[in-house]
Design a protein around this motif. Structure first.
Motif, PDB file in Angstrom:
ATOM      1  N   ASP A 291      39.534 -68.372   7.849  1.00 34.35           N
ATOM      2  CA  ASP A 291      38.097 -68.101   7.804  1.00 34.35           C
ATOM      3  C   ASP A 291      37.708 -67.434   6.499  1.00 34.35           C
ATOM      4  O   ASP A 291      36.650 -67.719   5.911  1.00 34.35           O
ATOM      5  N   ALA A 292      38.558 -66.525   6.024  1.00 36.24           N
ATOM      6  CA  ALA A 292      38.214 -65.715   4.857  1.00 36.24           C
ATOM      7  C   ALA A 292      38.611 -66.364   3.537  1.00 36.24           C
ATOM      8  O   ALA A 292      37.950 -66.139   2.517  1.00 36.24           O
ATOM      9  N   TYR A 293      39.682 -67.168   3.528  1.00 38.03           N
ATOM     10  CA  TYR A 293      40.243 -67.612   2.256  1.00 38.03           C
ATOM     11  C   TYR A 293      40.352 -69.126   2.125  1.00 38.03           C
ATOM     12  O   TYR A 293      41.198 -69.639   1.400  1.00 38.03           O
ATOM     13  N   THR A 294      39.499 -69.854   2.812  1.00 39.39           N
ATOM     14  CA  THR A 294      39.354 -71.296   2.583  1.00 39.39           C
ATOM     15  C   THR A 294      37.879 -71.645   2.648  1.00 39.39           C
ATOM     16  O   THR A 294      37.083 -70.912   3.228  1.00 39.39           O
ATOM     17  N   HIS A 295      37.530 -72.774   2.026  1.00 40.34           N
ATOM     18  CA  HIS A 295      36.169 -73.295   2.135  1.00 40.34           C
ATOM     19  C   HIS A 295      36.123 -74.152   3.391  1.00 40.34           C
ATOM     20  O   HIS A 295      36.650 -75.266   3.419  1.00 40.34           O
ATOM     21  N   ARG A 296      35.517 -73.661   4.433  1.00 38.10           N
ATOM     22  CA  ARG A 296      35.627 -74.265   5.757  1.00 38.10           C
ATOM     23  C   ARG A 296      35.010 -75.657   5.838  1.00 38.10           C
ATOM     24  O   ARG A 296      35.421 -76.480   6.636  1.00 38.10           O
ATOM     25  N   PHE A 297      34.020 -75.947   5.017  1.00 38.36           N
ATOM     26  CA  PHE A 297      33.331 -77.231   5.120  1.00 38.36           C
ATOM     27  C   PHE A 297      33.557 -78.089   3.880  1.00 38.36           C
ATOM     28  O   PHE A 297      32.702 -78.856   3.472  1.00 38.36           O
ATOM     29  N   ASP A 298      34.719 -77.924   3.274  1.00 38.36           N
ATOM     30  CA  ASP A 298      35.076 -78.737   2.124  1.00 38.36           C
ATOM     31  C   ASP A 298      36.536 -79.134   2.245  1.00 38.36           C
ATOM     32  O   ASP A 298      37.297 -78.560   3.023  1.00 38.36           O
ATOM     33  N   PHE A 299      36.904 -80.124   1.484  1.00 37.06           N
ATOM     34  CA  PHE A 299      38.283 -80.589   1.484  1.00 37.06           C
ATOM     35  C   PHE A 299      39.185 -79.535   0.818  1.00 37.06           C
ATOM     36  O   PHE A 299      38.776 -78.903  -0.139  1.00 37.06           O
ATOM     37  N   PRO A 300      40.418 -79.359   1.330  1.00 33.91           N
ATOM     38  CA  PRO A 300      41.091 -80.093   2.399  1.00 33.91           C
ATOM     39  C   PRO A 300      40.844 -79.466   3.759  1.00 33.91           C
ATOM     40  O   PRO A 300      40.518 -78.280   3.851  1.00 33.91           O
ATOM     41  N   PRO A 301      41.032 -80.229   4.835  1.00 36.21           N
ATOM     42  CA  PRO A 301      40.940 -79.647   6.171  1.00 36.21           C
ATOM     43  C   PRO A 301      42.096 -78.682   6.402  1.00 36.21           C
ATOM     44  O   PRO A 301      43.119 -78.741   5.711  1.00 36.21           O
ATOM     45  N   THR A 302      41.943 -77.802   7.380  1.00 35.58           N
ATOM     46  CA  THR A 302      42.928 -76.747   7.607  1.00 35.58           C
ATOM     47  C   THR A 302      44.326 -77.301   7.828  1.00 35.58           C
ATOM     48  O   THR A 302      45.309 -76.798   7.260  1.00 35.58           O
ATOM     49  N   GLY A 303      44.452 -78.336   8.652  1.00 32.65           N
ATOM     50  CA  GLY A 303      45.770 -78.879   8.951  1.00 32.65           C
ATOM     51  C   GLY A 303      46.485 -79.379   7.723  1.00 32.65           C
ATOM     52  O   GLY A 303      47.677 -79.094   7.509  1.00 32.65           O
ATOM     53  N   LEU A 304      45.790 -80.142   6.877  1.00 31.25           N
ATOM     54  CA  LEU A 304      46.409 -80.672   5.666  1.00 31.25           C
ATOM     55  C   LEU A 304      46.762 -79.547   4.700  1.00 31.25           C
ATOM     56  O   LEU A 304      47.828 -79.559   4.069  1.00 31.25           O
ATOM     57  N   LEU A 305      45.891 -78.548   4.569  1.00 25.41           N
ATOM     58  CA  LEU A 305      46.167 -77.407   3.686  1.00 25.41           C
ATOM     59  C   LEU A 305      47.429 -76.680   4.122  1.00 25.41           C
ATOM     60  O   LEU A 305      48.296 -76.352   3.297  1.00 25.41           O
ATOM     61  N   LEU A 306      47.564 -76.419   5.414  1.00 28.89           N
ATOM     62  CA  LEU A 306      48.739 -75.699   5.897  1.00 28.89           C
ATOM     63  C   LEU A 306      50.004 -76.530   5.749  1.00 28.89           C
ATOM     64  O   LEU A 306      51.082 -75.982   5.470  1.00 28.89           O
ATOM     65  N   ASP A 307      49.895 -77.847   5.938  1.00 28.61           N
ATOM     66  CA  ASP A 307      51.054 -78.714   5.707  1.00 28.61           C
ATOM     67  C   ASP A 307      51.552 -78.570   4.270  1.00 28.61           C
ATOM     68  O   ASP A 307      52.749 -78.391   4.017  1.00 28.61           O
ATOM     69  N   GLU A 308      50.632 -78.665   3.320  1.00 25.21           N
ATOM     70  CA  GLU A 308      51.010 -78.586   1.908  1.00 25.21           C
ATOM     71  C   GLU A 308      51.500 -77.190   1.541  1.00 25.21           C
ATOM     72  O   GLU A 308      52.474 -77.026   0.796  1.00 25.21           O
TER      73      GLU A 308
END
Length: 683
Positions: free
Chosen positions: A587-604
């Protein structure tokens, strides 16, 4: 007054026979043919239909006061190489709003002639589409009747057409050679019709589709050897044989004709069969369908023990898909909105569309009988199922379509999807599940076929759903197997089997090119994930020489690297014994409504950090968190243990495949600590 020659000021009456004769940019008068959830089909001439996509309309489709048979005005936007016509919205829906009208007759002498009186209309002309009963021309593609429907009364028009009351027109010139000793036409198979043009024949079979046009009613009849359109005419736009429904077993007499290189039967008589006669035909159809639909073997793309283990279920799934096409049953593919999910969905699409084109003569058949709808997650929940059921019931009631086959790829394989699958089953929709990763045995009871190596007792840790779905697609359509050979390699972020890499290389896709394709699709999968993006995905995966994928891939890499750098700088690293845990407040350290989605970000993030000793990566949102680990982590077990540690935090496993756990936002800190501790204990 001089004739107005500016094409943007006039509408055209198209009298051609092929889409390539249309002129892009012109406004044409058309007739509404039917609706789909993605747009409106408009007939521009008896043999040419275009699609007005919902994105081209300046209002919601539901608010359009259009009905089949209405006259409307549209602009031709584009004519594709395959003959599909893209239409654009026209704000002008009345002839008085144009400055004139002109004939577009590329095959005749009237081409370019003005239409007299085209703008001289009464003051009370409606501003919206006008319901009409158009007079079919001599070259009517759908029924071929030499019938003039003019200003006479409906009864007089019916008499002129050779019809009275609700009886379709018949051809009194039927020759004796077409009939047996009892005067009945010879019963033949659909497959033999190409040799019987001009003859009157009898067909027994099932009605698998009904279309009401501005002229005749068109019944699509299947008899086990093929399908053919049968036109029945009572009066322009009036439903013939209203008791006949999709699924009716019928006996039809009519004359075989050829219109624009397509066979069609002009219906003289149509009877619904019952009891023993109907049962005999149904049994014959079922046997023929099974023989035609079931593949002899699996068309293997890559060597893999897990693929070998599911050979029989692959054949079952392929048979169900092929049977749906043969039964004129729509196929709806639901796949995860990820690179792997899109590869899997596109592979199935590549195999099924040629079968639909072969089975149905209409140019727009592939839009009616195949749909891809991406899902944001890997659970097919009640919201998704409710949307699908609503659409399929609307299509059944509006277009007389059969209930669809819903093919769930990379989703729907666990008990979290049981409620959604069950809702489909209540309404009679068929279901097939394909997933190379996790699956629960209980799901097998909710579908006609499930393809999953784990249920066959085989470890498939290095098999992607894209690779499995590509094998299924090649089994459905062996003719397209060569087109699919690079897809298994594209579906892997890392750890692709060497057989997949070698197969892609043989097809001309080296490691850099498969990476670019994967990244480009992942980016496009995020934006407007609720749309199937059929043409864009096709261009990327099958028709791109490298420029498009390379361009999109560069954007992917820039956006992902920026987000990973931001996340890395704000990780909360925890150590519990020998286990290293990275926790990110998404919530604090990602852009919630922009790429990448949370799942893909955490995978990488986990891929990059695991080399530095990270054993567990946790992404924490407002009321949910995601777990990433190289170990086989039992998510349900973690959620259960955590719930025992924080019983008032509402901790539940939401999606095993996504590694997602939900909790109550008011107990966020307690829930995170409980989940992390429970996960560490299981590593």
């Amino acid at each position: 007054m001089d004739w107005i020659t500016h094409e943007e000021d006039v509408w055209f009456d198209f009298r051609g026979s092929t889409p390539d004769q249309l002129v892009s940019g012109r406004y044409y008068k058309g007739t509404v043919d039917g609706f789909a959830d993605f747009g409106v089909f408009v007939d521009l001439s008896p043999g040419v239909t275009g699609l007005l996509h919902r994105s081209e309309v300046d209002r919601r489709l539901e608010s359009l006061d259009w009905e089949p048979g209405d006259t409307v005005f549209v602009q031709v936007k584009n004519v594709r190489d395959n003959g599909n016509v893209d239409l654009a919205w026209s704000i002008r829906q009345s002839t008085r709003e144009f400055r004139g009208a002109q004939i577009h007759d590329p095959e005749g002498d009237a081409d370019g002639d003005p239409i007299d009186g085209s703008t001289e209309e009464s003051d009370d002309e409606p501003s919206g589409p006008v319901k009409t009963t158009p007079a079919p021309r001599d070259d009517e593609a759908l029924n071929g009747d030499d019938v003039a429907v003019d200003s006479a009364s409906p009864d007089e028009s019916a008499d002129a057409a050779g019809a009275t009351d609700d009886t379709p027109t018949t051809d009194a010139a039927t020759t004796a050679t077409d009939r047996d000793a009892d005067g009945a036409p010879e019963r033949v198979d659909v497959a033999s019709l190409s040799d019987r043009v001009g003859e009157t024949v009898r067909l027994d079979g099932e009605v698998v589709g009904i279309r009401q046009t501005s002229g005749p009613t068109v019944f699509e009849l299947r008899d086990g050897t093929g399908a053919v359109d049968c036109a029945a005419f009572v009066e322009a736009g009036v439903r013939a044989y209203p008791d006949v429904e999709v699924g009716s077993i019928v006996r039809l007499d009519g004359e075989v004709e050829e219109r624009y290189d397509e066979l069609q039967v002009e219906t003289e008589d149509l009877d619904i069969l019952t009891d023993d006669e109907a049962a005999t035909i149904e049994e014959r159809l079922a046997d023929a369908l099974t023989a035609e639909a079931r593949p002899d073997s699996v068309t293997t793309l890559i060597d893999h023990d897990a693929v070998d283990a599911v050979e029989e279920s692959l054949r079952d799934a392929a048979e169900t898909i092929r049977r749906a096409v043969l039964e004129s049953r729509p196929v709806v593919v639901r796949h995860a909105a990820t690179a792997d999910g899109y590869v899997a969905g596109a592979a199935i699409e590549r195999a099924v569309l040629p079968l639909i084109r072969e089975e149905h003569a209409a140019a727009d058949a592939e839009y009616h009988y195949f749909t891809r709808r991406p899902l944001e997650g890997s659970v097919y929940d009640m919201d998704d199922a409710t949307n699908d059921v609503t659409r399929m019931l609307q299509d059944r009631d509006r277009h007389d379509e059969k209930l669809p086959l819903v093919l769930l790829v990379g989703t729907g394989s666990t008990v979290e999807s049981s409620d959604g699958l069950g809702l489909l089953g209540i309404y009679g929709a068929r279901r097939v599940v394909v997933d190379a990763e996790v699956a629960d045995a209980a799901v097998a009871d909710d579908c006609e076929a499930i393809v999953n190596p784990g249920l066959a007792g085989v470890d498939a840790a290095d098999l992607s759903t894209g690779a499995l779905a590509a094998t299924l697609a090649a089994t459905v359509g062996p003719d397209v197997a060569a087109d699919l050979s690079h897809l298994p390699a594209v579906s892997y972020w890392d750890g692709a089997p060497q057989s997949a890499l070698d197969l892609a290389a043989e097809a001309g896709y080296d490691a850099d090119r498969t990476r670019e394709l994967r990244e480009a699709i992942a980016l496009e999968a995020y934006y407007q994930s609720y749309e199937d993006k059929r043409e864009l995905i096709t261009d990327l995966l099958f028709d791109d020489a490298g420029g498009l994928a390379g361009h999109i891939s560069e954007q992917f890499r820039q956006k992902l690297d920026t987000e990973v750098d931001t996340a890395t700088a704000n990780l909360d690293r925890r150590e519990d014994g020998d286990v290293v845990v990275d926790v990110l407040d998404t919530d604090a350290y990602t852009h919630r409504f922009d790429f990448p989605p949370t799942g893909l970000l955490l995978d990488e993030l986990h891929r990059r950090r695991s080399g530095d000793g990270t054993d567990l990566t946790v992404g924490v949102g407002t009321d949910e968190l995601y777990l990433r680990s190289d170990d086989d982590l039992d998510l349900r077990g973690v959620a259960s243990d955590a719930a025992d540690r924080a019983p008032d935090a509402g901790i539940v496993a939401a999606s095993v495949r996504d590694g997602r756990i939900e909790f109550l936002s008011g107990r966020r800190d307690a829930a995170v600590d409980a989940v992390v501790d429970a996960a560490v204990d299981r590593l």
